[in-house]
Write a protein that holds these residues in place. Structure first.
Motif, mmCIF file in Angstrom:
data_model
loop_
_atom_site.group_PDB
_atom_site.id
_atom_site.type_symbol
_atom_site.label_atom_id
_atom_site.label_comp_id
_atom_site.label_asym_id
_atom_site.label_seq_id
_atom_site.Cartn_x
_atom_site.Cartn_y
_atom_site.Cartn_z
ATOM 1 N N ARG A 48 -13.184 8.852 -7.581
ATOM 2 C CA ARG A 48 -12.890 7.646 -6.816
ATOM 3 C C ARG A 48 -13.270 7.799 -5.345
ATOM 4 O O ARG A 48 -13.789 6.867 -4.721
ATOM 5 N N LEU A 49 -12.992 8.965 -4.791
ATOM 6 C CA LEU A 49 -13.347 9.210 -3.395
ATOM 7 C C LEU A 49 -14.861 9.164 -3.203
ATOM 8 O O LEU A 49 -15.361 8.593 -2.221
ATOM 9 N N LEU A 62 -2.676 9.218 -15.612
ATOM 10 C CA LEU A 62 -3.430 10.054 -14.689
ATOM 11 C C LEU A 62 -4.395 9.223 -13.861
ATOM 12 O O LEU A 62 -4.652 9.536 -12.699
ATOM 13 N N HIS A 63 -4.908 8.153 -14.446
ATOM 14 C CA HIS A 63 -5.801 7.271 -13.697
ATOM 15 C C HIS A 63 -5.060 6.583 -12.558
ATOM 16 O O HIS A 63 -5.591 6.443 -11.452
ATOM 17 N N ALA A 64 -3.831 6.153 -12.815
ATOM 18 C CA ALA A 64 -3.040 5.503 -11.768
ATOM 19 C C ALA A 64 -2.702 6.479 -10.651
ATOM 20 O O ALA A 64 -2.720 6.117 -9.468
ATOM 21 N N LEU A 65 -2.380 7.726 -11.006
ATOM 22 C CA LEU A 65 -2.132 8.744 -9.986
ATOM 23 C C LEU A 65 -3.371 8.947 -9.119
ATOM 24 O O LEU A 65 -3.293 8.996 -7.881
ATOM 25 N N MET A 82 0.847 -1.202 0.000
ATOM 26 C CA MET A 82 0.000 0.000 0.000
ATOM 27 C C MET A 82 0.878 1.246 0.000
ATOM 28 O O MET A 82 1.902 1.316 0.658
ATOM 29 N N ASP A 83 0.481 2.274 -0.779
ATOM 30 C CA ASP A 83 1.231 3.524 -0.796
ATOM 31 C C ASP A 83 1.139 4.206 0.558
ATOM 32 O O ASP A 83 0.121 4.143 1.246
ATOM 33 N N GLU A 140 -6.503 6.322 -2.488
ATOM 34 C CA GLU A 140 -6.165 5.309 -1.491
ATOM 35 C C GLU A 140 -5.579 5.937 -0.231
ATOM 36 O O GLU A 140 -5.924 5.540 0.888
ATOM 37 N N VAL A 141 -4.694 6.923 -0.404
ATOM 38 C CA VAL A 141 -3.977 7.450 0.762
ATOM 39 C C VAL A 141 -4.674 8.627 1.442
ATOM 40 O O VAL A 141 -4.495 8.840 2.648
ATOM 41 N N LEU A 142 -5.467 9.401 0.696
ATOM 42 C CA LEU A 142 -6.059 10.598 1.285
ATOM 43 C C LEU A 142 -6.998 10.292 2.457
ATOM 44 O O LEU A 142 -6.952 11.002 3.479
ATOM 45 N N PRO A 143 -7.843 9.278 2.377
ATOM 46 C CA PRO A 143 -8.685 8.971 3.546
ATOM 47 C C PRO A 143 -7.879 8.629 4.795
ATOM 48 O O PRO A 143 -8.316 8.912 5.918
#
Length: 260
Positions: free
Chosen positions: A106-107, A67-70, A1-2, A76-79
């Protein structure tokens, strides 16, 4: 996980702040581009900045050419960083606006952290993106790749005088341009949060009239569109009214239009 620490920079922590502004850099840009803006924000707004791989503290990581991968990684990490306590406003400049838009989608889909609003700065609407105008970065000599970025004012002009520095930053620039060149979005690709658009009157890349097309990409009504004095990188000079309007947008998410 990042890890949160690698993806998110916070230059001026404000743990008691009521609002969170999450900023996304432009093509070839890095988190430090927003340091000066972070410094002048009022105490009730904390800025977090996304740091893409391949620059500054992540210089020796492999750049991401999608850009989709970014957006996947940011979502994933912001929450983890926000913990559901705040609904952030996402601010993306140029390429960063597209990454912010895709991250917001995504969010919203995941439901853990729902963006309060999206501010798209100096960027055409996703469906109005013209990939044929982007360099095929893998086929261009270094001089042309640098000219593309430096012509927009996004990279310090002194970098051209330092061969070793160029060698370090070019992989990230090439990856960003490749990501822009491969990005596609349909008219029906939307976010649920309000969208506000910032553009400059002297920007040859994004015309103010194009900014209205962001309305195709939100279900929250027509976007607010605001025009500032300057070029594609107008916010480097923080033109009159910019900081005040940005902070108003963060606090309310629905300021009035100022498009002439």
């Amino acid at each position: 996980m990042d890890t949160e620490a690698s993806w998110i920079r916070c230059f001026h922590p404000k743990p008691q702040a009521a609002h969170t502004l999450v900023c996304f850099p432009h093509a070839g840009g890095s988190a430090s581009y927003y340091h000066g803006l972070s410094e002048v924000l009022d105490p009730d707004i904390e800025m977090l900045v996304i740091q893409y791989p391949g620059r500054e503290n992540r210089l020796f990581e492999e750049p991401v050419s999608s850009l989709h991968a970014l957006a996947d990684s940011v979502a994933e990490v912001l929450p983890t960083r926000l913990g559901g306590a705040r609904r952030p406003v996402l601010f993306g400049h140029s390429m960063g606006a597209i990454v912010a838009f895709e991250a917001a989608r995504r969010l919203e889909g995941a439901g853990a952290v729902i963006p309060e609003a999206l501010v798209a700065s100096a960027c055409s609407a996703p469906s109005g993106h013209r990939p044929e105008r982007a360099l095929r970065a893998d086929e261009q000599p270094d001089s042309e790749v640098l000219a593309r970025i430096m012509g927009l004012g996004g990279t310090a002009r002194g970098v051209a005088e330092h061969a070793e520095l160029i060698e370090l930053v070019l992989p990230a620039i090439r990856a960003d341009l490749a990501a822009l060149g491969s990005y596609r979005a349909a008219d029906g690709t939307t976010v649920g949060c309000p969208v506000t658009v910032f553009v400059a009157d002297g920007d040859h890349e994004v015309r103010p009239a194009d900014a209205r097309l962001w309305g195709r990409h939100t279900t929250a009504g027509e976007p607010g569109v605001h025009v500032f004095e300057g070029d594609h990188f107008y916010l480097s000079k923080r033109p009159e009214g910019f900081v005040d309007l940005l902070q108003e947008t963060v606090r309310t998410s629905r300021p009035e239009n100022s498009l002439g």
